[in-house]
Design an enzyme around this catalytic site. Structure first.
Site, PDB file in Angstrom:
ATOM      1  N   LYS A 199      -8.460   6.797 -19.083  1.00 53.73           N
ATOM      2  CA  LYS A 199      -7.603   7.748 -19.709  1.00 53.73           C
ATOM      3  C   LYS A 199      -7.450   7.238 -21.085  1.00 53.73           C
ATOM      4  O   LYS A 199      -7.378   6.313 -21.401  1.00 53.73           O
ATOM      5  CB  LYS A 199      -6.093   7.982 -19.015  1.00 53.73           C
ATOM      6  CG  LYS A 199      -6.419   8.610 -17.594  1.00 53.73           C
ATOM      7  CD  LYS A 199      -5.073   8.948 -16.997  1.00 53.73           C
ATOM      8  CE  LYS A 199      -5.122   9.370 -15.742  1.00 53.73           C
ATOM      9  NZ  LYS A 199      -3.796   9.530 -15.072  1.00 53.73           N
TER      10      LYS A 199
ATOM     11  N   CYS B 148     -20.797  17.408 -28.171  1.00 56.74           N
ATOM     12  CA  CYS B 148     -20.759  16.795 -26.762  1.00 56.74           C
ATOM     13  C   CYS B 148     -22.184  16.253 -26.144  1.00 56.74           C
ATOM     14  O   CYS B 148     -22.415  15.627 -25.135  1.00 56.74           O
ATOM     15  CB  CYS B 148     -20.121  17.743 -25.761  1.00 56.74           C
ATOM     16  SG  CYS B 148     -18.415  18.276 -26.110  1.00 56.74           S
TER      17      CYS B 148
ATOM     18  N   CYS C  93     -12.518  19.560 -17.772  1.00 58.29           N
ATOM     19  CA  CYS C  93     -12.564  18.055 -17.712  1.00 58.29           C
ATOM     20  C   CYS C  93     -11.573  17.413 -18.575  1.00 58.29           C
ATOM     21  O   CYS C  93     -11.005  18.104 -19.510  1.00 58.29           O
ATOM     22  CB  CYS C  93     -13.982  17.603 -18.171  1.00 58.29           C
ATOM     23  SG  CYS C  93     -14.100  17.592 -19.812  1.00 58.29           S
TER      24      CYS C  93
END
Length: 395
Positions: free
Chosen positions: A17, A82, A214
């Protein structure tokens, strides 16, 4: 001149994270060091390097690679939203296939911040301006972040056109969590049920719950690709062949069709898939394992159809038949995918390479797809770019 290109080594660090990871240069360097060790090479053996990242200043690739070595080789920095990691791999593979070099490195990393994706440049028109104009026309939820409007808008279009139920997307998210529970490198390894996903906070009523999107993630991954001659000379492994690869960009249909499904890259993916199937001499039924771009659960279902796993409008049946997991026709995202493994933008495509290389080697441990011989990766970036890659078990 075209030559066979093999994946000689891969590396990937655990995804984390935001706020809990190393800095981007450390993450990139660690992934490269792993890939070199896996290949049995030193950095001085690498002849070109391609470094992928989205959020960073120019030459971040050099900063990461200088931690590994300073051999003076070309280092090319890559940014394709991405699809950045797979774009870096595409360039590395192209350099080897063309004969320009015998050994090339692709590395991707991302140091992300919490919250929705956003541009860091507010003094100029956004690169996605044309797409966003279409989104403004077709999607009225201007209170939502851009990525949600685009991908959830596409999911809603599928629901409206084919009667796809929200529960189907929840099943996809639950499946991702079941797969990620077996992956020690995934950021989220907790298993959630379809009911858990449905009961999560609604981000768009009737269209998207929080668990269907996501998370922002930090991480790094790398791959080393080599020619057959170089591999034979150095005694490197040649068990994973890149049998086909295509990088496509938008065509007029992305915008002119006025269809949210097209806006998020359906036609790019369809064209790239057709190209790699022809290159590899295979069809969708020949594939055993797939890593695809499930930035939203909705996009996973759309991608089934774009890749030709089923006809348009039949994605829900594929899910309900269990053909996207172990025991079905394909195992999709055994890593947990972007939904559970995480999505550090620049690293994502190379993390897919890492997973599929281990699947074809037979070294994916608890995630192993039985007798996997053909694998496919799909990585999309809006704006746009789509990379589809077919890997085959060689020998």
């Amino acid at each position: 001149m075209t030559r066979k290109v093999f994946v000689a080594g891969v590396g990937m660090i655990p995804f984390k994270k935001p706020g809990t990871s190393e800095t981007y240069d450390v993450m990139g360097a660690l992934a490269v060091q792993q890939a070199l060790e896996d290949a049995g090479l030193s950095y001085t053996d690498v002849q070109q390097a391609y470094a992928g990242y989205v959020y960073g200043d120019s030459t971040c690739g050099q900063k990461a690679l200088y931690r590994v070595g300073m051999s003076g080789i070309p280092v090319i920095n890559v940014n394709n939203n991405c699809a950045t990691g797979s774009s870096a791999l595409f360039l590395a593979r192209q350099a080897v296939q063309s004969g320009a070099v015998d050994c090339a490195l692709a590395v991707g990393f991302e140091f992300m911040q919490p919250g929705a994706l956003r541009s860091r440049w507010d003094d100029r028109a956004p690169a996605l301006e044309r797409a966003l104009d279409v989104v403004d026309e077709l999607v009225d939820r201007k209170d939502l972040p851009s990525a949600i409007r685009q991908f959830s808008g596409a999911g809603k279009a599928h629901m409206d056109k084919y009667g796809t139920r929200l529960e189907t997307f929840a099943k996809i998210r639950a499946k991702a969590s079941q797969h990620a529970a077996r992956n020690p490198l995934a950021v989220f390894r907790n298993v959630v049920s379809t009911e858990d996903v449905m009961n999560a906070p609604m981000l768009w009523d009737g269209v998207l719950t929080r668990l269907m999107a996501c998370p922002p993630t930090c991480g790094g991954a790398a791959a080393i690709v080599v020619s057959e001659e170089f591999a034979r000379k150095r005694g490197l492994r040649t068990d994973v062949l890149i049998a086909g690869q295509a990088l496509t960009t938008d065509t007029p249909s992305t915008y002119d069709a006025r269809d949210m499904i097209r806006v998020v890259g359906f036609d790019m993916a369809q064209a790239a898939a057709a190209s790699v199937y022809e290159q590899a001499g295979i069809g969708p039924r020949d594939i055993d394992v797939i890593e695809l771009h499930d930035c939203f659960a909705q996009n996973e279902l759309l991608t089934y159809e774009a890749l030709g796993l089923c006809d348009e409008g039949h994605g829900e049946k594929l899910v309900n038949d269990g053909d996207n997991t172990y025991g079905g026709k394909w195992v999709v995202n055994p890593s947990g995918g972007l939904l559970s493994k995480g999505h550090p933008l620049g690293a994502t495509g190379l993390a897919q390479c890492y997973e599929l290389t281990h699947q074809l080697r037979g070294t994916a441990d608890a995630r192993q797809v039985r007798d996997a011989r053909v694998a496919l990766a799909h990585n999309v970036g809006l704006g746009g770019a789509c990379v589809v890659t077919v890997y085959q078990k060689a020998g």
